[in-house]
Design an enzyme around this catalytic site. Sequence first.
Site, PDB file in Angstrom:
ATOM      1  N   VAL A   1       0.812  -1.219   0.000  1.00 46.36           N
ATOM      2  CA  VAL A   1       0.000   0.000   0.000  1.00 46.36           C
ATOM      3  C   VAL A   1       0.841   1.263   0.000  1.00 46.36           C
ATOM      4  O   VAL A   1       0.346   2.348  -0.329  1.00 46.36           O
ATOM      5  CB  VAL A   1      -0.976   0.028   1.201  1.00 46.36           C
ATOM      6  CG1 VAL A   1      -1.991  -1.088   1.098  1.00 46.36           C
ATOM      7  CG2 VAL A   1      -0.227  -0.014   2.532  1.00 46.36           C
TER       8      VAL A   1
ATOM      9  N   SER B   1      -5.971   4.251  16.671  1.00 53.25           N
ATOM     10  CA  SER B   1      -5.598   3.521  17.886  1.00 53.25           C
ATOM     11  C   SER B   1      -5.726   4.441  19.086  1.00 53.25           C
ATOM     12  O   SER B   1      -5.583   5.667  18.962  1.00 53.25           O
ATOM     13  CB  SER B   1      -4.148   3.032  17.755  1.00 53.25           C
ATOM     14  OG  SER B   1      -3.645   2.598  19.010  1.00 53.25           O
TER      15      SER B   1
ATOM     16  N   TYR C   1       4.200   4.876  15.201  1.00 50.70           N
ATOM     17  CA  TYR C   1       2.874   4.256  15.074  1.00 50.70           C
ATOM     18  C   TYR C   1       1.796   5.193  15.605  1.00 50.70           C
ATOM     19  O   TYR C   1       0.789   5.451  14.934  1.00 50.70           O
ATOM     20  CB  TYR C   1       2.857   2.935  15.832  1.00 50.70           C
ATOM     21  CG  TYR C   1       1.523   2.235  15.834  1.00 50.70           C
ATOM     22  CD1 TYR C   1       1.103   1.491  14.736  1.00 50.70           C
ATOM     23  CD2 TYR C   1       0.674   2.303  16.942  1.00 50.70           C
ATOM     24  CE1 TYR C   1      -0.127   0.845  14.733  1.00 50.70           C
ATOM     25  CE2 TYR C   1      -0.548   1.656  16.949  1.00 50.70           C
ATOM     26  CZ  TYR C   1      -0.945   0.926  15.842  1.00 50.70           C
ATOM     27  OH  TYR C   1      -2.163   0.291  15.856  1.00 50.70           O
ATOM     28  N   ALA C   2       1.994   5.738  16.812  1.00 50.09           N
ATOM     29  CA  ALA C   2       1.001   6.621  17.420  1.00 50.09           C
ATOM     30  C   ALA C   2       0.810   7.880  16.589  1.00 50.09           C
ATOM     31  O   ALA C   2      -0.323   8.349  16.404  1.00 50.09           O
ATOM     32  CB  ALA C   2       1.419   6.969  18.845  1.00 50.09           C
ATOM     33  N   ALA C   3       1.907   8.425  16.079  1.00 52.11           N
ATOM     34  CA  ALA C   3       1.816   9.639  15.263  1.00 52.11           C
ATOM     35  C   ALA C   3       1.028   9.371  13.985  1.00 52.11           C
ATOM     36  O   ALA C   3       0.193  10.184  13.569  1.00 52.11           O
ATOM     37  CB  ALA C   3       3.210  10.149  14.921  1.00 52.11           C
TER      38      ALA C   3
ATOM     39  N   LYS D   1      -1.281   7.120  13.542  1.00 55.40           N
ATOM     40  CA  LYS D   1      -2.682   6.887  13.864  1.00 55.40           C
ATOM     41  C   LYS D   1      -3.396   8.177  14.261  1.00 55.40           C
ATOM     42  O   LYS D   1      -4.596   8.334  14.011  1.00 55.40           O
ATOM     43  CB  LYS D   1      -2.791   5.846  14.981  1.00 55.40           C
ATOM     44  CG  LYS D   1      -2.344   4.441  14.546  1.00 55.40           C
ATOM     45  CD  LYS D   1      -3.163   3.937  13.386  1.00 55.40           C
ATOM     46  CE  LYS D   1      -2.787   2.540  12.957  1.00 55.40           C
ATOM     47  NZ  LYS D   1      -3.599   2.043  11.841  1.00 55.40           N
TER      48      LYS D   1
ATOM     49  N   ILE E   1      -6.384  -5.891  20.569  1.00 55.40           N
ATOM     50  CA  ILE E   1      -6.866  -7.096  19.908  1.00 55.40           C
ATOM     51  C   ILE E   1      -5.707  -8.075  19.718  1.00 55.40           C
ATOM     52  O   ILE E   1      -4.603  -7.686  19.320  1.00 55.40           O
ATOM     53  CB  ILE E   1      -7.496  -6.768  18.540  1.00 55.40           C
ATOM     54  CG1 ILE E   1      -8.637  -5.752  18.716  1.00 55.40           C
ATOM     55  CG2 ILE E   1      -7.998  -8.024  17.860  1.00 55.40           C
ATOM     56  CD1 ILE E   1      -9.797  -6.255  19.556  1.00 55.40           C
TER      57      ILE E   1
END
Length: 241
Positions: free
Chosen positions: A57, A135, A148-150, A152, A181
Amino acid sequence: MKASFDATGEVVVVTGGARGIGAALAAAVARLGGTAVVFDIVTPALTEGVEYVEVDVADRDAVAKAVAAVVERHGRIDGLVAGAAVQPRTPVLATDPEEWTGVLNVNLDGVVWVCQAVVPHMIERRSGSVVVFTSGLAHTGFPGAAAYAASKAALIAFAKTLAAEVAEHRVRVNVIAPGVIDTDQFRTANAGADLDRWRTTTGIGDPDDVVGPLLFLLSDAAGMTGSQLTRERAFGRLTHY
């Protein structure tokens, strides 16, 4: 009150659908009579009604070609669930440019590219639903998860903006924060003490727990756009804001 869904004749593209939540959703769409087209770089265990396209992607041209092929083959795309993501664990001060860019290329750019490819077809048909994953870490942060947090957090703003831009065309764009999850990616990113902490605090859900909310957002029953569903704890309860 019991809910039921019917996907007969519908086509749903699921990025990152080879495993975890995406795979559970793809299987559900197929069971409900629809066709799920999985975009991933990992080959899934395919079931009837689920198609697989190997595509990264982060590669805008590859995404455009894959989407064009789906439209040519099926004549339509009714739903898009943008779930492809990577989640390395590296402290901020130790994160090198290659890793930082790599996370954003998949988690953020990958969503932009697939939306650019799919949404025009939805606009033409004046119908369609897009679901983007965020998230809880987008709001709280987490040690070692800055990239990852940035990504999201950025996706929330992106999805809300896209929703406002395409609402007049009867295309809906919503966000889901599925909670903690149990997926392969989650276990890799949260090994050892982190895994135990999640298990004893928020609890850890199953990919199937998220399928119902996703089907709702894809369905005509979800009249909202620019909204976010957030799964609280392991009991599957959702908040909407």
